[in-house]
Design a protein around this motif. Structure first.
Motif, mmCIF file in Angstrom:
data_model
loop_
_atom_site.group_PDB
_atom_site.id
_atom_site.type_symbol
_atom_site.label_atom_id
_atom_site.label_comp_id
_atom_site.label_asym_id
_atom_site.label_seq_id
_atom_site.Cartn_x
_atom_site.Cartn_y
_atom_site.Cartn_z
ATOM 1 N N UNK A 9 44.538 47.837 18.185
ATOM 2 C CA UNK A 9 44.362 46.748 17.243
ATOM 3 C C UNK A 9 43.427 45.688 17.815
ATOM 4 N N UNK A 10 42.537 45.139 17.003
ATOM 5 C CA UNK A 10 41.604 44.108 17.474
ATOM 6 C C UNK A 10 42.332 42.952 18.159
ATOM 7 N N UNK A 11 41.817 42.554 19.314
ATOM 8 C CA UNK A 11 42.410 41.455 20.061
ATOM 9 C C UNK A 11 43.504 41.863 21.017
ATOM 10 N N UNK A 12 43.954 43.109 20.922
ATOM 11 C CA UNK A 12 45.102 43.538 21.729
ATOM 12 C C UNK A 12 44.828 44.848 22.468
ATOM 13 N N UNK A 13 43.596 44.969 22.958
ATOM 14 C CA UNK A 13 43.217 46.195 23.664
ATOM 15 C C UNK A 13 44.153 46.480 24.828
ATOM 16 N N UNK A 14 44.476 45.453 25.589
ATOM 17 C CA UNK A 14 45.339 45.642 26.758
ATOM 18 C C UNK A 14 46.764 45.978 26.391
ATOM 19 N N UNK A 15 47.333 45.256 25.426
ATOM 20 C CA UNK A 15 48.721 45.485 25.046
ATOM 21 C C UNK A 15 48.895 46.857 24.406
ATOM 22 N N UNK A 16 47.991 47.208 23.496
ATOM 23 C CA UNK A 16 48.074 48.527 22.865
ATOM 24 C C UNK A 16 47.949 49.638 23.907
ATOM 25 N N UNK A 17 47.008 49.469 24.842
ATOM 26 C CA UNK A 17 46.816 50.486 25.876
ATOM 27 C C UNK A 17 48.032 50.588 26.784
ATOM 28 N N UNK A 18 48.600 49.437 27.150
ATOM 29 C CA UNK A 18 49.762 49.434 28.043
ATOM 30 C C UNK A 18 50.967 50.101 27.390
ATOM 31 N N UNK B 230 35.077 41.161 26.316
ATOM 32 C CA UNK B 230 33.741 40.616 26.562
ATOM 33 C C UNK B 230 33.768 39.495 27.592
ATOM 34 N N UNK B 231 34.982 39.059 27.969
ATOM 35 C CA UNK B 231 35.144 37.965 28.924
ATOM 36 C C UNK B 231 35.544 38.504 30.286
ATOM 37 N N UNK B 232 34.798 38.155 31.307
ATOM 38 C CA UNK B 232 35.099 38.640 32.656
ATOM 39 C C UNK B 232 36.480 38.204 33.112
ATOM 40 N N UNK B 233 36.860 36.969 32.764
ATOM 41 C CA UNK B 233 38.158 36.466 33.219
ATOM 42 C C UNK B 233 39.332 37.219 32.606
ATOM 43 N N UNK B 234 39.100 37.909 31.469
ATOM 44 C CA UNK B 234 40.194 38.632 30.846
ATOM 45 C C UNK B 234 40.491 39.966 31.532
ATOM 46 N N UNK B 235 39.655 40.367 32.461
ATOM 47 C CA UNK B 235 39.983 41.568 33.242
ATOM 48 C C UNK B 235 41.243 41.325 34.073
ATOM 49 N N UNK B 236 41.417 40.086 34.550
ATOM 50 C CA UNK B 236 42.639 39.744 35.286
ATOM 51 C C UNK B 236 43.845 39.765 34.351
ATOM 52 N N UNK B 237 43.653 39.353 33.107
ATOM 53 C CA UNK B 237 44.719 39.403 32.110
ATOM 54 C C UNK B 237 45.117 40.857 31.840
ATOM 55 N N UNK B 238 44.106 41.704 31.727
ATOM 56 C CA UNK B 238 44.359 43.131 31.521
ATOM 57 C C UNK B 238 45.161 43.718 32.679
ATOM 58 N N UNK B 239 44.796 43.340 33.900
ATOM 59 C CA UNK B 239 45.519 43.834 35.075
ATOM 60 C C UNK B 239 46.983 43.393 35.045
ATOM 61 N N UNK B 240 47.222 42.143 34.642
ATOM 62 C CA UNK B 240 48.590 41.638 34.563
ATOM 63 C C UNK B 240 49.395 42.405 33.520
ATOM 64 N N UNK B 241 48.748 42.721 32.408
ATOM 65 C CA UNK B 241 49.399 43.522 31.377
ATOM 66 C C UNK B 241 49.833 44.880 31.909
ATOM 67 N N UNK B 242 48.924 45.548 32.601
ATOM 68 C CA UNK B 242 49.233 46.867 33.133
ATOM 69 C C UNK B 242 50.291 46.794 34.232
ATOM 70 N N UNK B 243 50.176 45.799 35.098
ATOM 71 C CA UNK B 243 51.162 45.647 36.175
ATOM 72 C C UNK B 243 52.558 45.430 35.618
ATOM 73 N N UNK B 244 52.656 44.619 34.567
ATOM 74 C CA UNK B 244 53.968 44.284 34.010
ATOM 75 C C UNK B 244 54.536 45.409 33.168
ATOM 76 N N UNK B 245 53.757 45.883 32.210
ATOM 77 C CA UNK B 245 54.268 46.835 31.232
ATOM 78 C C UNK B 245 54.309 48.286 31.712
ATOM 79 N N UNK B 246 53.371 48.663 32.565
ATOM 80 C CA UNK B 246 53.272 50.068 32.978
ATOM 81 C C UNK B 246 53.821 50.276 34.393
ATOM 82 N N UNK B 247 53.215 49.607 35.373
ATOM 83 C CA UNK B 247 53.717 49.741 36.742
ATOM 84 C C UNK B 247 55.146 49.221 36.841
#
Length: 261
Positions: free
Chosen positions: A149-158, A99-116
């Motif tokens: 899991x609630x609160x960890x959409x990015x980590x679970x997805x990555x 729900x936070x716009x600034x967390x889209x950058x956090x999501x990107x960092x998660x994907x860059x680190x864990x997946x890419x």
């Protein structure tokens, strides 16, 4: 193959699971290529272990920057040779509030680190391993890959992406003699988890995890949850009806954390 000739390439080697795996491989007589952002700390730790200088080398890379990973891989190929095992371990666990716009950058960092980062770690070694006709690629996922899991959409997805990427590679590389191992740790006692303020069932020492992971990699297993108790939990979660899982997950407190392995 004679002891001391086999080589393992490990990212995220400066702490936690990566460091424990490095020590386990050294104890088994392997040579290790240690990849980390904190090179000075990594070298200091390795020297403090009293390891023979010919048995290890450290390379600097940030897996979010593919060029640095490629440079570390090339340096390893030139100075130590083609690894027998490549462990893509580097990763971060970061809470995300979509729900936070600034967390889209956090999501990107998660994907860059864990997946890419995982893809960038494997890429330089796939064709050389194909030509040689054998090798093992190891992706470190998480039990968080099983359900969201609630609160960890990015980590679970990555981590789910890590599982699927490894599964895809397993099929693509099977005919080339390359095995792909997916490790799914539960709660492991590392600097990342020590800051957690909630219960961590079946918490395991990093050294014990490394022992079991080493055995799984040696046997070329496709998928291994460590510890086994979390394997039972993940099986139950995987087959739990969505209505029941949604009810349980919806009752959980939304937690936000930020830790880098």
């Amino acid at each position: 193959m004679e002891p001391g000739t086999r080589l393992v390439f490990i990212t995220g080697a400066s702490s936690g699971i990566g460091q424990a795996l490095a020590a386990r491989y050294i104890a088994a007589g392997w040579r290790v290529a240690l990849v980390a952002r904190r090179v000075a700390d990594m070298r200091q730790w390795a020297m403090a272990q009293g390891w023979p200088a010919t048995q290890w080398a450290v390379y600097e890379a940030d897996v979010r920057q593919e060029a640095t990973v490629a440079a570390a891989a090339q340096a390893c190929l030139q100075s130590q040779g083609l690894p027998d095992v490549v462990v893509a371990n580097a990763g971060i666990s970061v809470g995300v509030d979509l729900s936070l716009a600034e967390d889209l950058a956090v999501l990107r960092d998660l994907m860059d680190t864990n997946v890419i980062g995982l893809a960038a770690t494997f890429q330089p070694f796939i064709e050389p391993m194909k030509r040689r006709g054998h090798g093992i690629l190891v992706g470190v996922a998480s039990v968080a890959a099983i359900r969201g899991m609630p609160g960890h959409a990015g980590y679970c997805a990555a981590k789910a992406a890590v599982v699927q990427m490894c599964e895809t590679l397993r099929g693509e590389l099977r005919g080339h003699g390359i095995r792909v191992v997916t490790l799914a740790p539960g709660y492991i006692d590392t600097p990342m988890t020590r800051a957690n303020t909630y219960p961590m069932p079946f918490l395991m020492k990093a050294e014990d995890f490394a022992d079991q992971a080493f055995s799984a990699i040696e046997h070329g297993v496709r998928w291994r949850v460590i510890p086994w108790q979390m394997g039972v939990v993940t099986t139950l979660l995987r087959w739990m009806p969505r209505w029941l899982f949604d009810a349980i997950a919806g009752s959980q407190q939304h937690r936000k954390k930020q830790r880098r392995t």
